[in-house]
Scaffold this motif. Structure first.
Motif, mmCIF file in Angstrom:
data_model
loop_
_atom_site.group_PDB
_atom_site.id
_atom_site.type_symbol
_atom_site.label_atom_id
_atom_site.label_comp_id
_atom_site.label_asym_id
_atom_site.label_seq_id
_atom_site.Cartn_x
_atom_site.Cartn_y
_atom_site.Cartn_z
ATOM 1 N N GLU A 1 -37.830 5.652 -28.998
ATOM 2 C CA GLU A 1 -37.592 5.221 -30.377
ATOM 3 C C GLU A 1 -38.230 6.194 -31.374
ATOM 4 N N ALA A 2 -39.418 6.670 -31.036
ATOM 5 C CA ALA A 2 -40.082 7.639 -31.917
ATOM 6 C C ALA A 2 -39.304 8.945 -31.969
ATOM 7 N N TYR A 3 -38.807 9.404 -30.832
ATOM 8 C CA TYR A 3 -37.997 10.623 -30.806
ATOM 9 C C TYR A 3 -36.762 10.476 -31.685
ATOM 10 N N ARG A 4 -36.137 9.323 -31.632
ATOM 11 C CA ARG A 4 -34.940 9.102 -32.456
ATOM 12 C C ARG A 4 -35.282 9.196 -33.934
ATOM 13 N N ALA A 5 -36.359 8.531 -34.352
ATOM 14 C CA ALA A 5 -36.743 8.557 -35.770
ATOM 15 C C ALA A 5 -37.085 9.971 -36.221
ATOM 16 N N PHE B 1 -26.467 6.872 -27.379
ATOM 17 C CA PHE B 1 -27.788 6.268 -27.577
ATOM 18 C C PHE B 1 -27.719 4.752 -27.629
ATOM 19 N N ASP B 2 -26.741 4.195 -28.331
ATOM 20 C CA ASP B 2 -26.674 2.739 -28.499
ATOM 21 C C ASP B 2 -26.468 2.035 -27.161
ATOM 22 N N LEU B 3 -25.576 2.563 -26.340
ATOM 23 C CA LEU B 3 -25.347 1.950 -25.030
ATOM 24 C C LEU B 3 -26.579 2.103 -24.149
ATOM 25 N N ALA B 4 -27.202 3.273 -24.198
ATOM 26 C CA ALA B 4 -28.426 3.483 -23.423
ATOM 27 C C ALA B 4 -29.520 2.513 -23.869
ATOM 28 N N SER B 5 -29.601 2.240 -25.164
ATOM 29 C CA SER B 5 -30.605 1.306 -25.671
ATOM 30 C C SER B 5 -30.370 -0.102 -25.144
ATOM 31 N N SER B 6 -29.111 -0.498 -25.071
ATOM 32 C CA SER B 6 -28.826 -1.848 -24.547
ATOM 33 C C SER B 6 -29.187 -1.937 -23.066
ATOM 34 N N ILE B 7 -28.972 -0.867 -22.335
ATOM 35 C CA ILE B 7 -29.374 -0.821 -20.926
ATOM 36 C C ILE B 7 -30.894 -0.902 -20.820
ATOM 37 N N ALA B 8 -31.569 -0.169 -21.687
ATOM 38 C CA ALA B 8 -33.031 -0.166 -21.668
ATOM 39 C C ALA B 8 -33.603 -1.540 -21.974
ATOM 40 N N ARG B 9 -32.959 -2.280 -22.861
ATOM 41 C CA ARG B 9 -33.444 -3.622 -23.179
ATOM 42 C C ARG B 9 -33.347 -4.545 -21.966
ATOM 43 N N ARG B 10 -32.310 -4.382 -21.176
ATOM 44 C CA ARG B 10 -32.179 -5.184 -19.957
ATOM 45 C C ARG B 10 -33.296 -4.831 -18.971
ATOM 46 N N ILE B 11 -33.603 -3.559 -18.872
ATOM 47 C CA ILE B 11 -34.680 -3.139 -17.980
ATOM 48 C C ILE B 11 -36.015 -3.697 -18.464
ATOM 49 N N GLU B 12 -36.251 -3.586 -19.753
ATOM 50 C CA GLU B 12 -37.514 -4.053 -20.310
ATOM 51 C C GLU B 12 -37.692 -5.548 -20.090
ATOM 52 N N LEU B 13 -36.614 -6.304 -20.209
ATOM 53 C CA LEU B 13 -36.677 -7.748 -19.977
ATOM 54 C C LEU B 13 -37.041 -8.044 -18.525
ATOM 55 N N ALA B 14 -36.457 -7.296 -17.597
ATOM 56 C CA ALA B 14 -36.788 -7.490 -16.182
ATOM 57 C C ALA B 14 -38.255 -7.175 -15.918
ATOM 58 N N PHE B 15 -38.761 -6.145 -16.553
ATOM 59 C CA PHE B 15 -40.153 -5.754 -16.347
ATOM 60 C C PHE B 15 -41.136 -6.764 -16.946
ATOM 61 N N ARG C 1 -25.933 11.131 -16.791
ATOM 62 C CA ARG C 1 -26.479 10.635 -15.519
ATOM 63 C C ARG C 1 -27.030 9.226 -15.687
ATOM 64 N N LEU C 2 -27.664 8.956 -16.836
ATOM 65 C CA LEU C 2 -28.171 7.618 -17.120
ATOM 66 C C LEU C 2 -27.039 6.588 -17.084
ATOM 67 N N LEU C 3 -25.973 6.870 -17.826
ATOM 68 C CA LEU C 3 -24.883 5.902 -17.931
ATOM 69 C C LEU C 3 -24.150 5.732 -16.609
ATOM 70 N N ALA C 4 -24.015 6.809 -15.854
ATOM 71 C CA ALA C 4 -23.365 6.706 -14.548
ATOM 72 C C ALA C 4 -24.193 5.849 -13.599
ATOM 73 N N GLY C 5 -25.512 6.071 -13.604
ATOM 74 C CA GLY C 5 -26.367 5.308 -12.709
ATOM 75 C C GLY C 5 -26.468 3.839 -13.070
ATOM 76 N N ALA C 6 -26.325 3.518 -14.353
ATOM 77 C CA ALA C 6 -26.472 2.140 -14.813
ATOM 78 C C ALA C 6 -25.206 1.311 -14.632
ATOM 79 N N THR C 7 -24.164 1.906 -14.090
ATOM 80 C CA THR C 7 -22.920 1.161 -13.849
ATOM 81 C C THR C 7 -22.691 0.914 -12.359
ATOM 82 N N THR C 8 -23.720 1.046 -11.570
ATOM 83 C CA THR C 8 -23.587 0.901 -10.120
ATOM 84 C C THR C 8 -24.110 -0.455 -9.655
#
Length: 319
Positions: free
Chosen positions: A150-154, A167-181, A299-306
């Motif tokens: 988030e800091a890098y984006r700003a 970025f937006d799709l990656a952020s939604s994926i990241a939110r799912r990961i963060e919730l699991a953690f 690579r992020l988006l490809a891996g997150a669709t498996t």
């Protein structure tokens, strides 16, 4: 490795470094020869030979505006000292202030090749070194990768860099990961956070690790996932990595731990992609950071669709 294209450093930069190193007792008064070391795209490193002595040193110069990447040279210094204390990092000779030059002993050893890093014995030795680091003393600094993203984006936006649409799709994926953690937190540990085999040296006894500029207290599974995705380890190789890291004692939460490692591969790519985005606004190097960021987003988006990713989300949360 020594850069054979420019074997001996001369000119104003050499004079500046030599003057600075005269303030280091081990080097003061010595006839110093500096040679560029290859590798790295944010810093410059030089091998220092002292006439008449066997000991060799490395002096490290920070790149331009690296503080914007979340790098603190004070933290890097402290982390390198801590890593040396557990037998993994290079021994620190001096930290020259106010310039921020880090001087360490040169580690005699061999590089770890792209091929070697996939061998089970190498993976096990990397795991052993990581465990030494993670079990070591706390270091200053904090590394929370999704907050760093988030800091890098700003910072990139402030410098007129266009944020990729991924970025937006990656952020939604990241939110799912963060919730699991969140449902299965882990204790913060000292971490390296930039585990490329270019930063590994095999000294014959263990895998030594250099370049501690991104170090901080963080999730140890980021280190495991970062090492895994940087070298595109297979699922079987990830299992070898975690088994070696955990040691002979079988853990009841092994499935969740392996899932967390898997998800951190995605988090690592997100952080790396946005590092490439921010570099577009601050770096003066002749590097295609647009392509670099795109490669990691892809690579992020490809891996997150498996199915493996979806299964890891459930298992990391304890499901």
């Amino acid at each position: 490795m020594i850069d054979e294209a420019d074997p001996i450093l001369g000119g104003e930069l050499r004079d500046e470094l030599v003057r600075a190193m005269q303030r280091v007792p081990e080097l003061a008064g010595g006839d110093l020869t500096l040679r560029p070391l290859s590798g790295g795209i944010t810093n410059r490193n030089f091998l220092v030979d002292v006439a008449g002595r066997r000991d060799r040193y490395v002096i490290r110069l920070a790149g331009n505006d690296t503080h914007l990447l979340g790098i603190s040279r004070e933290v890097e210094h402290a982390a390198t000292v801590a890593a040396a204390g557990v037998g993994v990092g290079p021994e620190v000779t001096a930290f020259i202030r106010p310039e921020g030059y880090l001087v360490t002993r040169f580690i005699e050893g061999s590089p770890v090749s792209d091929e070697a890093v996939h061998r089970p014995e190498t993976i096990e030795r990397v795991a052993s070194s990581l465990r030494r680091i993670h079990d070591g003393p706390a270091i200053p600094g904090l590394f929370v990768p999704l907050r760093i993203v988030e800091a890098y984006r700003a910072l990139a936006l402030a410098r007129g860099v266009a944020i990729p649409p991924e970025f937006d799709l990656a952020s939604s994926i990241a939110r799912r990961i963060e919730l699991a953690f969140l449902s299965n937190p882990v204790e913060l540990r000292p971490c390296h956070n930039d585990l490329l085999n270019a930063n590994f040296i095999d000294d014959g006894e263990r895998i030594r690790i250099v370049d501690w500029e991104y170090a901080g207290m963080g999730d140890p599974f980021f280190d495991l996932g970062n090492f895994s995705i940087n070298h595109e380890l297979t699922a079987d190789e990830d299992a070898v990595l975690l088994a070696a890291y955990d040691g002979p004692e079988r853990r009841s939460d092994q499935v969740a731990r392996l899932a967390r490692l898997t998800l951190m591969r995605t988090v690592s790519d997100f952080r790396e992609a946005m590092w490439g985005v921010l570099q577009q606004g601050i770096s003066t190097l002749d590097v295609d950071f647009v392509a670099y960021a795109a490669e990691h987003f892809d690579r992020l988006l490809a891996g997150a669709t498996t199915p493996r990713f979806e299964r890891a989300l459930r298992e990391a949360a304890g499901g």
